[in-house]
Design a protein around this motif. Structure first.
Motif, PDB file in Angstrom:
ATOM      1  N   ASP A  16     -14.137   3.689   0.037  1.00 48.70           N
ATOM      2  CA  ASP A  16     -13.269   2.549  -0.234  1.00 48.70           C
ATOM      3  C   ASP A  16     -13.766   1.936  -1.541  1.00 48.70           C
ATOM      4  N   LEU A  54      -5.209   9.549   1.653  1.00 48.10           N
ATOM      5  CA  LEU A  54      -5.739   8.468   0.832  1.00 48.10           C
ATOM      6  C   LEU A  54      -4.711   7.340   0.722  1.00 48.10           C
ATOM      7  N   GLU A  55      -5.214   6.117   0.722  1.00 47.60           N
ATOM      8  CA  GLU A  55      -4.334   4.952   0.660  1.00 47.60           C
ATOM      9  C   GLU A  55      -4.639   4.132  -0.593  1.00 47.60           C
ATOM     10  N   LEU A  56      -3.620   3.897  -1.384  1.00 45.78           N
ATOM     11  CA  LEU A  56      -3.717   3.033  -2.552  1.00 45.78           C
ATOM     12  C   LEU A  56      -3.160   1.669  -2.152  1.00 45.78           C
ATOM     13  N   TYR A  57      -3.930   0.609  -2.371  1.00 44.66           N
ATOM     14  CA  TYR A  57      -3.485  -0.711  -1.918  1.00 44.66           C
ATOM     15  C   TYR A  57      -3.689  -1.759  -3.008  1.00 44.66           C
ATOM     16  N   SER A  88       0.840  -1.195   0.000  1.00 49.37           N
ATOM     17  CA  SER A  88       0.000   0.000   0.000  1.00 49.37           C
ATOM     18  C   SER A  88       0.878   1.248   0.000  1.00 49.37           C
ATOM     19  N   ILE A 122      -8.533   1.910  -3.545  1.00 47.54           N
ATOM     20  CA  ILE A 122      -8.136   3.157  -2.888  1.00 47.54           C
ATOM     21  C   ILE A 122      -9.166   3.470  -1.807  1.00 47.54           C
ATOM     22  N   ARG A 123      -8.704   3.922  -0.637  1.00 47.67           N
ATOM     23  CA  ARG A 123      -9.601   4.207   0.475  1.00 47.67           C
ATOM     24  C   ARG A 123      -9.067   5.368   1.296  1.00 47.67           C
ATOM     25  N   SER A 175     -12.705  -0.575  -4.760  1.00 53.69           N
ATOM     26  CA  SER A 175     -11.738  -1.594  -5.153  1.00 53.69           C
ATOM     27  C   SER A 175     -12.274  -2.453  -6.293  1.00 53.69           C
TER      28      SER A 175
END
Length: 201
Positions: free
Chosen positions: A65, A10-13, A3, A53-54, A67
């Motif tokens: 969130d 913002l978190e890209l995982y 991630s 992304i969340r 995905s």
């Protein structure tokens, strides 16, 4: 899994997982005389990959969130509607390794407090959320006749869940709505049977 967190929170995982599912006792257990288990039943294998992304936006007023994923099964265990030999052709359910399947999906949840969005006041809260998913699951190959290209059982193409929650002091009230699109209970995608055990859900 990996991630990356951006400066705005913002978190890209992304994740990848290999799947192995051994046969269980319930897969081989018969509770109905019209149910037959394949003597060559074997374990399942597959993998799952997802990207999403969340995080929160606009000072925490919006949380989301979103995905997408790809799920693949090889030697998927399931049931099909089969018929006995002539001259009676008595129908029965067969649990076997149906074949290979793949499911592509998009899932999203968005939540916001519309009270704080419109009025800068923390004395109460009016949250609304929506959770939606779109799934496309089909059998890509099968040794069984007429299964390739059919929809994977128990996979609803479209699901929607939404609700509203009100909160003030010690009082909380909520209302929710859920919609699940039609799906099939077996791999043959039979819509109706004489005993109503298999069919369209």
């Amino acid at each position: 899994g990996t991630s990356y967190v951006f400066d705005n929170g913002l978190e890209l995982y992304a994740n990848y997982a290999q799947n192995y599912r051994a046969m269980t006792f319930s897969d081989m257990r018969i509770v109905n005389p019209n149910f037959i288990v394949d003597t060559n039943l074997s374990d399942e294998r597959g993998f799952n990959a997802d990207l999403g992304i969340r995080g929160s936006l606009f000072n925490g007023l919006f949380y989301s969130d979103i995905s997408c994923f790809y799920l693949e099964y090889d030697k998927r265990i399931g049931t099909i509607l089969a018929a006995d030999k002539a001259p009676y052709y008595i129908p029965y359910r067969l649990r076997t390794n149906i074949g290979s399947s793949r499911t592509i999906g998009i899932e999203a949840i968005i939540e916001t407090d519309i009270w704080k969005l419109c009025i800068d006041d923390d004395s109460r809260s009016v949250k609304v959320f929506i959770n939606v998913s779109y799934l496309d699951g089909i059998y890509t190959s099968s040794l069984q006749t007429g299964i390739k290209g059919k929809q994977v059982e128990q996979v609803s193409p479209f699901t929607l869940r939404t609700g509203l929650q009100y909160e003030q002091d010690k009082v909380k009230a909520s209302i929710q709505y859920s919609y699940v699109h039609k799906q099939y209970s077996d791999a043959t995608n039979a819509e109706y049977t004489s005993n109503a055990v298999i069919g369209l859900i």
